[in-house]
Scaffold this motif. Structure first.
Motif, mmCIF file in Angstrom:
data_model
loop_
_atom_site.group_PDB
_atom_site.id
_atom_site.type_symbol
_atom_site.label_atom_id
_atom_site.label_comp_id
_atom_site.label_asym_id
_atom_site.label_seq_id
_atom_site.Cartn_x
_atom_site.Cartn_y
_atom_site.Cartn_z
ATOM 1 N N ILE A 152 28.096 -75.169 47.489
ATOM 2 C CA ILE A 152 29.612 -76.125 46.389
ATOM 3 C C ILE A 152 31.404 -76.335 47.433
ATOM 4 O O ILE A 152 31.280 -74.770 47.954
ATOM 5 C CB ILE A 152 30.145 -75.542 44.860
ATOM 6 N N VAL A 153 31.669 -76.666 48.047
ATOM 7 C CA VAL A 153 32.584 -76.578 48.493
ATOM 8 C C VAL A 153 34.311 -76.831 48.053
ATOM 9 O O VAL A 153 33.673 -78.510 48.243
ATOM 10 C CB VAL A 153 32.982 -76.737 50.419
ATOM 11 N N TYR A 170 36.594 -81.315 44.952
ATOM 12 C CA TYR A 170 35.779 -81.560 46.205
ATOM 13 C C TYR A 170 36.267 -81.575 47.427
ATOM 14 O O TYR A 170 36.989 -82.435 47.430
ATOM 15 C CB TYR A 170 34.091 -81.951 45.896
ATOM 16 N N LEU A 171 35.897 -81.315 47.840
ATOM 17 C CA LEU A 171 35.924 -81.345 50.061
ATOM 18 C C LEU A 171 35.100 -83.523 49.693
ATOM 19 O O LEU A 171 33.751 -83.273 49.347
ATOM 20 C CB LEU A 171 35.379 -80.601 50.380
ATOM 21 N N VAL A 182 32.769 -71.834 47.267
ATOM 22 C CA VAL A 182 33.312 -71.500 48.002
ATOM 23 C C VAL A 182 34.838 -72.524 47.906
ATOM 24 O O VAL A 182 34.876 -73.501 47.617
ATOM 25 C CB VAL A 182 33.238 -72.275 49.712
#
Lengths: 222, 222
Positions: free
Chosen positions: B10-11, B47-48, B93
DNA sequence: AAAATAGTGTCTCTAAGACAGTATCGT
DNA sequence: ACGATACTGTCTTAGAGACACTATTTT
């Protein structure tokens, strides 16, 4: 959850490994083992292995060990480079680190590492030139206020060697008297018993020192 | 390619939004809209969106705009927090940023933002306490050597206000004479025509200033 | 005049830079 | 003795802190 899962980017770790070679600050590059840019020298890096790495630092240690055969090295997070354009494969996140290895520690052996002058490393793939530039700025900036540059020396060193390292890192000559005064005032070093005699020419033996703490940050400028 | 594709973490992007409220440095928190920790106040993050955000900074701008209704704000990358443990969902991340908004800019309106003293924000979800701590350290550390603290003021301010901001950020009293001398020596400010009269009590009018450059970093300590 | 904040002057001390001088070795 | 590097002492100056003093306004 209200927010759906989103497509995830690539996440890698890249390491700017700096060392001293022939009196110059150099970066260690590694030919890329895979596409894109297979065979081209680049920063030491790799994918995060989420089934294996507990955190990003663990990934750094794994990559340094597996790809460069190095362990017990000083490293510090630099910055994260994240964009849709930096990698032709996909949207990509690189958590960048900079690492310092003592002078001469990479020499000998059949390491695949290639050393290039940090200031003139040539064109690197991805945005690695930008990452390298950030690493040098960090070293210069933080170097004047910390003992980080000493990590480019072996554990035991002389005052002259330490001064030479700071001069190389900062890119300017320092006055010997003022340098010693500052280092002593800051009480960063401890004397190591035993003397060093320079091998090259006849001269007075030198006191040897060791850092009291791995890294010290201070308020004064070296 | 020799190296196979790896499972991706996850980023997210998380923002430590700092402002001045009632003379204290405060963090803006936002109740989480989704699990985990739905409803719990946390750092502003998300989230990105790799199909939408060109880079991490674009994600920060989008999140500040959509979730907090803010635009044109100063922000800077702080550090990246990446580990298997920090998020119960998956290996995660977080690219963390810290942002400064001028005093009073969040007041009024029906913002869902909650302001808490930065030093006593209470228990936050994930590793957000650690991220907040890093942001405060950065502000303190870099604050003494830059005009970053001035970003907590409106564009136009008085010398006394500037001094008060530095005092709050650094957590110590500063001598008025020395402060003015340093600020003047460094040539960071330009005079704005017009005078300010304090409304509260009778006193001498004050010269108004504006930063010459958005952020200046210098070598001397304020 | 008093209250209140704005802004200046000056003294002292610490630390930095410059640079000369002394110390201790091998040859 | 000489060459070479190790190390020290001292002079001058810039900047920091402390603190007293002056300036300009409203009431």
């Amino acid at each position: 959850m209200a927010e759906a899962e989103f497509a995830r980017p690539i996440v890698t770790v890249d390491i700017v490994l700096l060392t001293l070679h022939e009196g110059r600050l150099c970066t260690a590059l590694l030919p890329r083992s895979a596409e894109p840019f297979a065979g081209v020298p680049a920063l030491i890096g790799g994918y995060l292995h989420i089934d294996e790495d507990a955190d990003a630092e663990a990934a750094v240690r794994r990559i340094l060990s597996v790809k460069a055969g190095l362990g017990g090295i000083f490293f510090e997070q630099l910055a994260t480079f994240a964009s849709a354009r930096r990698d032709p494969r996909d949207w990509s996140v690189s958590i960048a680190y900079f690492a310092l290895v003592p002078q001469g520690a990479l020499e000998g052996g059949t390491s695949p590492l290639e050393l290039r002058p940090a200031e003139a490393a040539g064109k690197l793939p991805f945005d690695h030139n930008e990452i390298l530039k950030a690493a040098l700025e960090r070293l210069r900036g933080k170097g004047a206020y910390s003992t980080i540059p000493a990590r480019l020396l072996p554990e035991i060193f002389t005052m002259s060697e330490l001064q030479a390292i700071y001069e190389t890192v900062m890119g300017e000559r320092l006055d010997q008297s003022a340098f010693r005064r500052k280092i002593n005032d800051l009480e960063l070093l401890e004397v190591v018993e035993g003397e060093k005699r320079q091998t090259e020419r006849a001269r007075r033996p030198t006191t040897l020192y060791r850092l009291k703490t791995p890294v010290a940050v201070f308020d004064r400028r070296i």
